[in-house]
Write a protein that holds these residues in place. Structure first.
Motif, PDB file in Angstrom:
ATOM      1  N   LEU A   1      -5.149  12.605   1.357  1.00 44.00           N
ATOM      2  CA  LEU A   1      -5.077  12.036   2.606  1.00 44.00           C
ATOM      3  C   LEU A   1      -6.145  10.820   2.680  1.00 44.00           C
ATOM      4  CD1 LEU A   1      -4.857  15.409   4.603  1.00 44.00           C
ATOM      5  CD2 LEU A   1      -3.243  13.655   4.400  1.00 44.00           C
ATOM      6  N   ARG A   2      -7.156  10.993   1.821  1.00 48.26           N
ATOM      7  CA  ARG A   2      -8.369   9.859   1.732  1.00 48.26           C
ATOM      8  C   ARG A   2      -7.435   8.788   1.248  1.00 48.26           C
ATOM      9  NH1 ARG A   2     -13.701   9.111   0.886  1.00 48.26           N
ATOM     10  NH2 ARG A   2     -14.262   6.861   0.732  1.00 48.26           N
ATOM     11  N   ASP A   3      -6.553   8.811   0.409  1.00 47.19           N
ATOM     12  CA  ASP A   3      -5.851   7.494  -0.165  1.00 47.19           C
ATOM     13  C   ASP A   3      -5.153   6.859   1.052  1.00 47.19           C
ATOM     14  OD1 ASP A   3      -6.606   7.404  -2.727  1.00 47.19           O
ATOM     15  OD2 ASP A   3      -4.917   8.947  -3.321  1.00 47.19           O
ATOM     16  N   SER A   4      -4.391   7.823   1.924  1.00 44.61           N
ATOM     17  CA  SER A   4      -3.820   7.091   2.934  1.00 44.61           C
ATOM     18  C   SER A   4      -4.745   6.624   3.848  1.00 44.61           C
ATOM     19  CB  SER A   4      -2.903   8.254   3.611  1.00 44.61           C
ATOM     20  OG  SER A   4      -1.760   8.554   2.869  1.00 44.61           O
ATOM     21  N   PHE A   5      -5.914   7.096   4.335  1.00 43.43           N
ATOM     22  CA  PHE A   5      -7.086   6.810   5.208  1.00 43.43           C
ATOM     23  C   PHE A   5      -7.525   5.034   4.667  1.00 43.43           C
ATOM     24  CE2 PHE A   5     -11.230   6.254   6.309  1.00 43.43           C
ATOM     25  CZ  PHE A   5     -11.250   6.497   7.841  1.00 43.43           C
ATOM     26  N   GLU A   6      -7.579   5.119   3.358  1.00 45.36           N
ATOM     27  CA  GLU A   6      -8.285   3.746   2.892  1.00 45.36           C
ATOM     28  C   GLU A   6      -7.089   2.628   3.077  1.00 45.36           C
ATOM     29  OE1 GLU A   6     -11.135   3.198   1.813  1.00 45.36           O
ATOM     30  OE2 GLU A   6     -11.971   5.043   2.311  1.00 45.36           O
ATOM     31  N   ALA A   7      -5.528   3.203   2.962  1.00 43.08           N
ATOM     32  CA  ALA A   7      -4.844   2.001   2.876  1.00 43.08           C
ATOM     33  C   ALA A   7      -4.741   1.687   4.526  1.00 43.08           C
ATOM     34  CB  ALA A   7      -3.205   2.631   2.585  1.00 43.08           C
ATOM     35  N   LEU A   8      -4.851   2.783   5.296  1.00 39.54           N
ATOM     36  CA  LEU A   8      -4.625   2.338   6.837  1.00 39.54           C
ATOM     37  C   LEU A   8      -5.916   1.387   7.193  1.00 39.54           C
ATOM     38  CD1 LEU A   8      -3.553   5.774   8.148  1.00 39.54           C
ATOM     39  CD2 LEU A   8      -2.509   3.500   8.498  1.00 39.54           C
ATOM     40  N   VAL A   9      -7.094   1.806   6.742  1.00 39.18           N
ATOM     41  CA  VAL A   9      -8.505   1.164   6.899  1.00 39.18           C
ATOM     42  C   VAL A   9      -8.319  -0.578   6.295  1.00 39.18           C
ATOM     43  CG1 VAL A   9     -10.838   0.636   6.435  1.00 39.18           C
ATOM     44  CG2 VAL A   9      -9.725   3.062   7.054  1.00 39.18           C
ATOM     45  N   ALA A  10      -7.580  -0.563   5.458  1.00 34.67           N
ATOM     46  CA  ALA A  10      -7.359  -1.913   4.803  1.00 34.67           C
ATOM     47  C   ALA A  10      -6.419  -2.857   5.822  1.00 34.67           C
ATOM     48  CB  ALA A  10      -6.683  -1.953   3.548  1.00 34.67           C
ATOM     49  N   THR A  11      -5.589  -2.284   6.714  1.00 35.91           N
ATOM     50  CA  THR A  11      -4.910  -2.985   7.752  1.00 35.91           C
ATOM     51  C   THR A  11      -5.762  -3.262   8.933  1.00 35.91           C
ATOM     52  OG1 THR A  11      -3.748  -0.960   8.709  1.00 35.91           O
ATOM     53  CG2 THR A  11      -2.691  -1.932   6.577  1.00 35.91           C
ATOM     54  N   ASP A  12      -6.832  -2.831   8.979  1.00 33.96           N
ATOM     55  CA  ASP A  12      -7.865  -3.035  10.131  1.00 33.96           C
ATOM     56  C   ASP A  12      -7.590  -1.877  11.241  1.00 33.96           C
ATOM     57  OD1 ASP A  12      -9.138  -5.290   9.276  1.00 33.96           O
ATOM     58  OD2 ASP A  12      -7.925  -6.624   9.965  1.00 33.96           O
ATOM     59  N   ALA A  13      -6.992  -0.784  10.775  1.00 29.23           N
ATOM     60  CA  ALA A  13      -6.883   0.478  11.801  1.00 29.23           C
ATOM     61  C   ALA A  13      -8.311   0.879  11.929  1.00 29.23           C
ATOM     62  CB  ALA A  13      -5.916   1.415  11.032  1.00 29.23           C
ATOM     63  N   LYS A  14      -8.681   1.488  13.282  1.00 27.17           N
ATOM     64  CA  LYS A  14      -9.989   1.857  13.499  1.00 27.17           C
ATOM     65  C   LYS A  14      -9.514   3.485  14.072  1.00 27.17           C
ATOM     66  CE  LYS A  14     -12.166  -2.156  12.904  1.00 27.17           C
ATOM     67  NZ  LYS A  14     -11.030  -2.986  12.766  1.00 27.17           N
ATOM     68  N   PHE A  15     -10.575   4.496  13.498  1.00 28.10           N
ATOM     69  CA  PHE A  15     -10.760   5.684  13.884  1.00 28.10           C
ATOM     70  C   PHE A  15     -11.993   6.136  14.471  1.00 28.10           C
ATOM     71  CE2 PHE A  15      -7.609   5.016  10.484  1.00 28.10           C
ATOM     72  CZ  PHE A  15      -6.500   5.473  10.806  1.00 28.10           C
ATOM     73  N   ASP A  16     -11.907   6.465  15.515  1.00 30.40           N
ATOM     74  CA  ASP A  16     -13.239   7.201  16.146  1.00 30.40           C
ATOM     75  C   ASP A  16     -13.102   8.728  15.898  1.00 30.40           C
ATOM     76  OD1 ASP A  16     -14.178   4.942  17.278  1.00 30.40           O
ATOM     77  OD2 ASP A  16     -12.920   5.112  18.970  1.00 30.40           O
TER      78      ASP A  16
ATOM     79  N   THR B   1       0.799  -1.195  -0.139  1.00 32.21           N
ATOM     80  CA  THR B   1       0.013  -0.098   0.064  1.00 32.21           C
ATOM     81  C   THR B   1       0.818   1.481  -0.047  1.00 32.21           C
ATOM     82  OG1 THR B   1       0.020   0.044   2.406  1.00 32.21           O
ATOM     83  CG2 THR B   1      -1.739  -1.205   1.211  1.00 32.21           C
ATOM     84  N   ALA B   2       2.125   0.977   0.038  1.00 35.81           N
ATOM     85  CA  ALA B   2       3.160   2.422   0.337  1.00 35.81           C
ATOM     86  C   ALA B   2       2.842   2.895   1.659  1.00 35.81           C
ATOM     87  CB  ALA B   2       3.109   3.004  -0.854  1.00 35.81           C
ATOM     88  N   LEU B   3       2.109   2.373   2.842  1.00 40.00           N
ATOM     89  CA  LEU B   3       2.249   2.875   3.922  1.00 40.00           C
ATOM     90  C   LEU B   3       3.445   2.742   4.458  1.00 40.00           C
ATOM     91  CD1 LEU B   3      -1.118   1.481   5.470  1.00 40.00           C
ATOM     92  CD2 LEU B   3      -0.395   3.742   5.220  1.00 40.00           C
ATOM     93  N   HIS B   4       4.105   3.388   5.517  1.00 37.18           N
ATOM     94  CA  HIS B   4       5.053   3.386   6.410  1.00 37.18           C
ATOM     95  C   HIS B   4       4.857   2.592   7.689  1.00 37.18           C
ATOM     96  CE1 HIS B   4       7.277   5.675   3.743  1.00 37.18           C
ATOM     97  NE2 HIS B   4       6.996   6.873   4.142  1.00 37.18           N
ATOM     98  N   THR B   5       5.289   1.475   8.033  1.00 33.99           N
ATOM     99  CA  THR B   5       5.210   0.549   9.218  1.00 33.99           C
ATOM    100  C   THR B   5       6.329   0.622   9.871  1.00 33.99           C
ATOM    101  OG1 THR B   5       3.375  -0.763   8.075  1.00 33.99           O
ATOM    102  CG2 THR B   5       4.175  -1.502  10.384  1.00 33.99           C
ATOM    103  N   PHE B   6       6.364   1.466  10.821  1.00 32.60           N
ATOM    104  CA  PHE B   6       7.670   1.670  12.017  1.00 32.60           C
ATOM    105  C   PHE B   6       7.242   1.437  13.328  1.00 32.60           C
ATOM    106  CE2 PHE B   6       8.620   5.417   8.866  1.00 32.60           C
ATOM    107  CZ  PHE B   6       9.371   4.709   7.940  1.00 32.60           C
ATOM    108  N   CYS B   7       8.476   1.431  14.249  1.00 31.88           N
ATOM    109  CA  CYS B   7       8.366   1.001  15.544  1.00 31.88           C
ATOM    110  C   CYS B   7       7.853   2.438  15.977  1.00 31.88           C
ATOM    111  CB  CYS B   7       9.693   0.566  16.077  1.00 31.88           C
ATOM    112  SG  CYS B   7      10.216  -0.904  15.363  1.00 31.88           S
ATOM    113  N   HIS B   8       7.145   2.316  17.180  1.00 34.89           N
ATOM    114  CA  HIS B   8       6.804   3.524  17.801  1.00 34.89           C
ATOM    115  C   HIS B   8       7.950   3.986  18.922  1.00 34.89           C
ATOM    116  CE1 HIS B   8       4.622   6.885  19.595  1.00 34.89           C
ATOM    117  NE2 HIS B   8       3.279   6.304  19.506  1.00 34.89           N
TER     118      HIS B   8
END
Length: 483
Positions: free
Chosen positions: A374-389, A274-281
């Motif tokens: 930004l919605r493109d990034s949002f959709e990529a995050l949602v595809a990894t089961d990220a949840k946003f209230d 998805t070209a998301l960055h996945t990094f350690c916090h």
């Protein structure tokens, strides 16, 4: 006791001194410049960082008596930069920065190697550290042969402060040498990039003590000590600490020069495709994912520049009432794009222009194009089961209420605006310094800022913006083909 946060940015360093309750006492900053000796190159002299830091320290020491009881320091820094040191700890060349694109061919080759994405959890982008060293190996072999250590910018400041080669997990996750899931250097990735384990700094968590301030600096700064230096963080991880995003479902939208949509994750959920960055916090046993678009407020600044206006003058023309999407579409790829396209060559465009297109219509299109990016990034995050209230909105662009309501409507998520005050990377770094020095729980220190206003999605306009977003997505293949 007081604690110091250092935010080492691309254009300057910002220092924030806080008390034991985390409340700001004083802040200062110093600027420096990047060099661009060739197209696509971006470099800085590490000596400029040290000079700026020392000048800022002197100002805090002279103006705030509380500096004398300093007990902890945290450093946040711009990620991915390659600072090459010889066996005496001296820089061999200027640091190659995150926005340097010279190693694009090396990045492609590394990204194609077996297990690289699987272990690092990320695409190898040209801005990452590993391809920079491959470029040095090919084009500056004498310097490569002398390289005893490679430090990221924040780790170089840690080295200056402590005398030890040490780096934190969040920053190191952007090198393409770290096993991000296991939070350790990967022999496989190092071998793929023709590097050795002994060239890497010691790894610590961002909240851990990386070392103590050197005696020479204690004396120079007028401190009795001891002063703990935290592992620190990459800039976005530090910003997450600054707004209290440390648990699943917490995150922020940052409208700066680039745009960032960040989500804290309790587990490791890589999605490099998805070209998301996945990094350690910077916090142990936490990760974060983020989508990055390269031209957010930079798009509005560009329009302001060519129309002879200020950005705030352009947004003021929109009257503050959110309007349905206009007929003009803007693709915000002025400098290429990261998420989701990973395309350094793509460029932006306006379509739908007509004789009655106004300056306000162009402004609306730019704001909408950034929101859709930004919605493109949002959709990529949602595809990894990220949840946003909800999300917290930060950055200079968050001053435009119109833009924030537009983004909230496009994402379908409320956006909260913090009250004025400190909540960025410098505060996050200070909080890391506090945890390293006192062992206080992160839940106690990394609190969420007081909210000034929460802007809800405009439900009446949601369908119109959904249709416009789908049109935006469909336009990418067309513009790519035309270029």
């Amino acid at each position: 006791m007081t604690f110091l946060g250092v935010d080492l940015g691309t254009s300057g360093v910002r220092l924030l001194l806080v008390d034991e309750d985390g409340q700001p006492i004083g802040a200062t900053e110093r600027t420096y410049h990047a060099a661009h000796p060739h197209p696509g190159w971006s470099e800085q002299n590490p000596a400029d960082w040290i000079a700026a830091l020392e000048e800022a320290i002197a100002e805090l020491r002279d103006n705030y008596p509380q500096f004398s009881v300093l007990r902890g320091i945290g450093v946040a820094g711009h990620m991915h930069g390659a600072t090459l040191l010889d066996d005496s700890g001296r820089p061999l060349r200027p640091c190659i920065l995150w926005n340097d694109t010279r190693s694009h061919a090396e990045a492609v080759r590394l990204d194609a190697k077996d297990q690289v994405r699987a272990i690092s959890g990320n695409i190898v982008f040209p801005g990452f550290t590993a391809p920079k060293l491959e470029w040095v190996r090919a084009h500056e072999p004498d310097i490569f042969a002398k390289t005893a250590k490679v430090l990221l910018p924040a780790a170089y400041l840690n080295f200056y402060l402590t005398g030890d080669y040490v780096a934190d997990m969040s920053d190191s996750a952007g090198t393409s040498w770290l096993d991000v899931g296991n939070r350790s250097w990967s022999d496989t990735l190092l071998e793929a990039g023709n590097m050795r384990a002994d060239q890497m700094p010691r790894l610590v968590e961002g909240t851990e003590e990386a070392g103590r301030l050197r005696p020479a600096l204690l004396d120079k700064w007028g401190l009795n000590g001891p002063v703990s230096v935290a592992g620190g963080a990459g800039d976005n991880a530090a910003a997450a600490c600054g707004i209290g995003a440390q648990n699943e479902g917490q995150g922020f939208v940052s409208l700066g020069t680039s745009g960032v949509l960040l989500s804290t994750r309790d587990g490791y959920h890589p999605a490099p495709e998805t070209a998301l960055h996945t990094f350690c916090h910077a916090i142990p046993d936490r990760w974060y994912q983020m989508g990055v678009m390269l031209s957010a407020t930079d798009s509005l600044n560009w329009l302001a520049r060519i129309t002879g206006q200020k950005p705030v003058e352009l947004t003021t023309e929109l009257d503050g009432t959110l309007q349905k999407p206009g007929s003009v579409r803007f693709l915000p790829y002025l400098s290429g794009e990261r998420t989701p396209h990973n395309d350094a060559e793509i460029r932006g465009s306006f379509t739908g222009l007509a004789t009655d297109t106004s300056r306000a219509g162009l402004t609306r299109a730019v704001l909408e194009g950034v929101a859709f990016g930004l919605r493109d990034s949002f959709e990529a995050l949602v595809a990894t089961d990220a949840k946003f209230d909800h999300l917290i909105a930060i950055g200079g662009g968050s001053a435009s209420r119109y833009w924030i309501e537009l983004i909230a409507t496009t994402l379908g998520v409320p956006l909260s605006l913090p009250k004025s005050g400190e909540f960025g990377a410098a505060l996050g770094a200070a909080r890391l310094g506090m945890t390293a020095a006192t062992d206080v729980a992160t839940d106690t220190v990394m609190t969420i800022p007081e909210v000034r206003e929460t802007i809800e999605p405009n439900q009446a306009l949601r369908p119109a913006f959904e249709d416009a977003y789908q049109g935006f997505r469909a336009a990418y293949p067309t513009i790519k083909a035309s270029q």
